[in-house]
Motif scaffolding. Structure first.
Motif, PDB file in Angstrom:
ATOM      1  N   ASP A   1      14.028 -24.114 -63.437  1.00  0.00           N
ATOM      2  CA  ASP A   1      13.240 -23.599 -63.634  1.00  0.00           C
ATOM      3  C   ASP A   1      12.793 -24.283 -65.513  1.00  0.00           C
ATOM      4  OD1 ASP A   1      10.126 -22.689 -64.045  1.00  0.00           O
ATOM      5  OD2 ASP A   1      10.738 -20.731 -64.591  1.00  0.00           O
TER       6      ASP A   1
ATOM      7  N   ASP B   1      10.212 -29.155 -60.770  1.00  0.00           N
ATOM      8  CA  ASP B   1       8.975 -29.175 -60.282  1.00  0.00           C
ATOM      9  C   ASP B   1       9.257 -28.366 -59.499  1.00  0.00           C
ATOM     10  OD1 ASP B   1       8.217 -31.303 -62.293  1.00  0.00           O
ATOM     11  OD2 ASP B   1       8.599 -32.770 -60.628  1.00  0.00           O
ATOM     12  N   VAL B   2      10.159 -27.903 -57.639  1.00  0.00           N
ATOM     13  CA  VAL B   2      10.486 -27.168 -57.136  1.00  0.00           C
ATOM     14  C   VAL B   2      11.639 -26.833 -56.959  1.00  0.00           C
ATOM     15  CG1 VAL B   2       9.937 -29.346 -55.591  1.00  0.00           C
ATOM     16  CG2 VAL B   2       9.267 -27.537 -54.875  1.00  0.00           C
TER      17      VAL B   2
ATOM     18  N   LEU C   1      10.543 -16.545 -57.394  1.00  0.00           N
ATOM     19  CA  LEU C   1       9.417 -17.024 -57.781  1.00  0.00           C
ATOM     20  C   LEU C   1       9.164 -15.937 -59.301  1.00  0.00           C
ATOM     21  CD1 LEU C   1       6.920 -18.326 -54.970  1.00  0.00           C
ATOM     22  CD2 LEU C   1       7.422 -19.754 -57.197  1.00  0.00           C
TER      23      LEU C   1
ATOM     24  N   ARG D   1       6.988 -21.293 -64.040  1.00  0.00           N
ATOM     25  CA  ARG D   1       6.930 -22.895 -63.757  1.00  0.00           C
ATOM     26  C   ARG D   1       7.477 -23.330 -62.784  1.00  0.00           C
ATOM     27  NH1 ARG D   1       6.796 -28.573 -63.896  1.00  0.00           N
ATOM     28  NH2 ARG D   1       9.213 -27.897 -64.598  1.00  0.00           N
TER      29      ARG D   1
ATOM     30  N   ALA E   1       7.592 -24.394 -58.933  1.00  0.00           N
ATOM     31  CA  ALA E   1       7.364 -24.433 -57.266  1.00  0.00           C
ATOM     32  C   ALA E   1       8.690 -23.882 -56.341  1.00  0.00           C
ATOM     33  CB  ALA E   1       6.874 -25.030 -56.772  1.00  0.00           C
TER      34      ALA E   1
ATOM     35  N   THR F   1       0.894 -16.942 -52.894  1.00  0.00           N
ATOM     36  CA  THR F   1       0.351 -18.546 -53.963  1.00  0.00           C
ATOM     37  C   THR F   1       0.150 -17.650 -55.414  1.00  0.00           C
ATOM     38  OG1 THR F   1       0.303 -19.963 -52.171  1.00  0.00           O
ATOM     39  CG2 THR F   1      -1.480 -20.402 -53.765  1.00  0.00           C
TER      40      THR F   1
ATOM     41  N   SER G   1       1.805 -16.097 -57.368  1.00  0.00           N
ATOM     42  CA  SER G   1       2.546 -17.502 -58.020  1.00  0.00           C
ATOM     43  C   SER G   1       1.759 -17.688 -59.501  1.00  0.00           C
ATOM     44  CB  SER G   1       3.999 -18.131 -57.485  1.00  0.00           C
ATOM     45  OG  SER G   1       2.980 -18.496 -56.708  1.00  0.00           O
TER      46      SER G   1
ATOM     47  N   ARG H   1       2.281 -22.193 -56.793  1.00  0.00           N
ATOM     48  CA  ARG H   1       3.292 -22.524 -57.346  1.00  0.00           C
ATOM     49  C   ARG H   1       4.389 -21.950 -55.553  1.00  0.00           C
ATOM     50  NH1 ARG H   1       6.983 -20.243 -60.341  1.00  0.00           N
ATOM     51  NH2 ARG H   1       6.082 -17.937 -61.145  1.00  0.00           N
TER      52      ARG H   1
END
Length: 297
Positions: free
Chosen positions: A27, A32-33, A56, A61, A63, A87, A90, A93
């Motif tokens: 993060d 991104d994930v 999370l 930031r 996901a 969802t 978060s 995310r």
């Protein structure tokens, strides 16, 4: 299109704290994930959605992605509640990874009836459609399907999560084209593999037949490999499978994958999950910025 960059993290119980630290590192480093596997029948592995929820809660930031959800063990109406809850908590995310189920000998040990392959794919498509219906708010949903039935169930108001599938066979690939937002080629197949060359046209054809633009279905690759201090003499083995190389070799390869083959995402898996901290750091701090700059993402 924005290119997605992620990292696979361990779901091993023995590495639980290390995994939470690694997701926090990813993060901070701008990935991104993060991606975790889903094997509820293995006692030495953490429950995937429990891990995603904890991670999370400790990040800002990045996901989370279950890569991919074992749908036979997570019935679609309850999966919808899990996904919309995460969802909302978060602030969006979450990516919903979906699979039809593969390890059926293990799955049935948890008391789930075995489905033959064709039925499993039908349940897979039905499950995706129902999870979507139960997301995003709106009026009560009544759904009378072959595998799932709900009566007057009100959808959660959370924004629907994008759906990426781990489809392999022709029938499930067609489902991906009809209803999914992304595809993760199985067995770590990449853009030069026979699996990709024969599979992606099935997705594209199904998308067109459903009135969709095939470009709406992203291709996101699970990509293992070493990141070395110096260039390797060969970055692929005798079978053409990606081995890895220096950061510069990774950047060159992935830039070509985006610009020449339409790749839209990469999830890096370190070769040793117990010693993945340095490898993921090199990925996030050296390889990813280089590719982003080269492709303008």
């Amino acid at each position: 299109m924005t290119i997605t960059f992620g990292a696979g993290v361990s779901s091993a119980v023995a590495l639980a704290q290390q995994t939470l630290e690694l997701t926090a590192q990813a993060d901070r480093d701008g990935l991104d994930v993060f991606s975790v596997s889903d094997h509820p029948y293995v006692a030495s592995r953490l429950d995937a959605y429990s891990l995603v929820g904890m991670a999370l809660g400790r990040t800002d930031r990045i996901a989370g992605l279950v890569n991919v959800t074992n749908l036979p063990l997570r019935p679609a109406p309850m999966l919808a509640r899990t996904v919309t809850s995460l969802t909302a908590l978060s602030q969006g995310r979450l990516v919903l990874g979906m699979g039809a189920g593969g390890a059926w000998d293990e799955i049935v040990r948890l008391g789930v009836p075995r489905l033959e392959p064709a039925a499993a794919v039908r349940a897979f498509e039905e499950g995706i459609r129902l999870v979507r219906l139960l997301s995003g708010g709106g009026g009560p949903v009544t759904f009378d399907g072959e595998f799932y039935r709900v009566d007057g169930l009100r959808p959660a108001a959370a924004t629907p999560a994008p759906v990426w599938t781990g489809s392999n066979g022709p029938r499930s690939l067609a489902v991906t084209g009809r209803v999914a937002d992304g595809w993760i080629p199985g067995h770590a197949a990449d853009w030069l593999s026979e699996r990709y060359r024969t599979s992606r046209p099935i997705i594209d054809r199904a998308a067109e037949e459903a009135g969709r633009d095939p470009r709406q279905v992203r291709t996101v690759y699970n990509l293992p490999g070493v990141i070395t201090p110096r260039p390797l003499a060969a970055t692929r083995d005798h079978d053409g499978r990606w081995i890895g190389g220096s950061a510069g070799q990774w950047i060159e390869e992935l830039t070509g994958a985006v610009l020449e083959h339409g790749a839209s995402g990469f999830i890096y898996f370190a070769p040793d999950e117990a010693a993945s901290k340095d490898a993921v750091a090199a990925w996030a701090r050296e390889v990813v910025p280089g590719v982003r700059q080269a492709v303008g993402s």
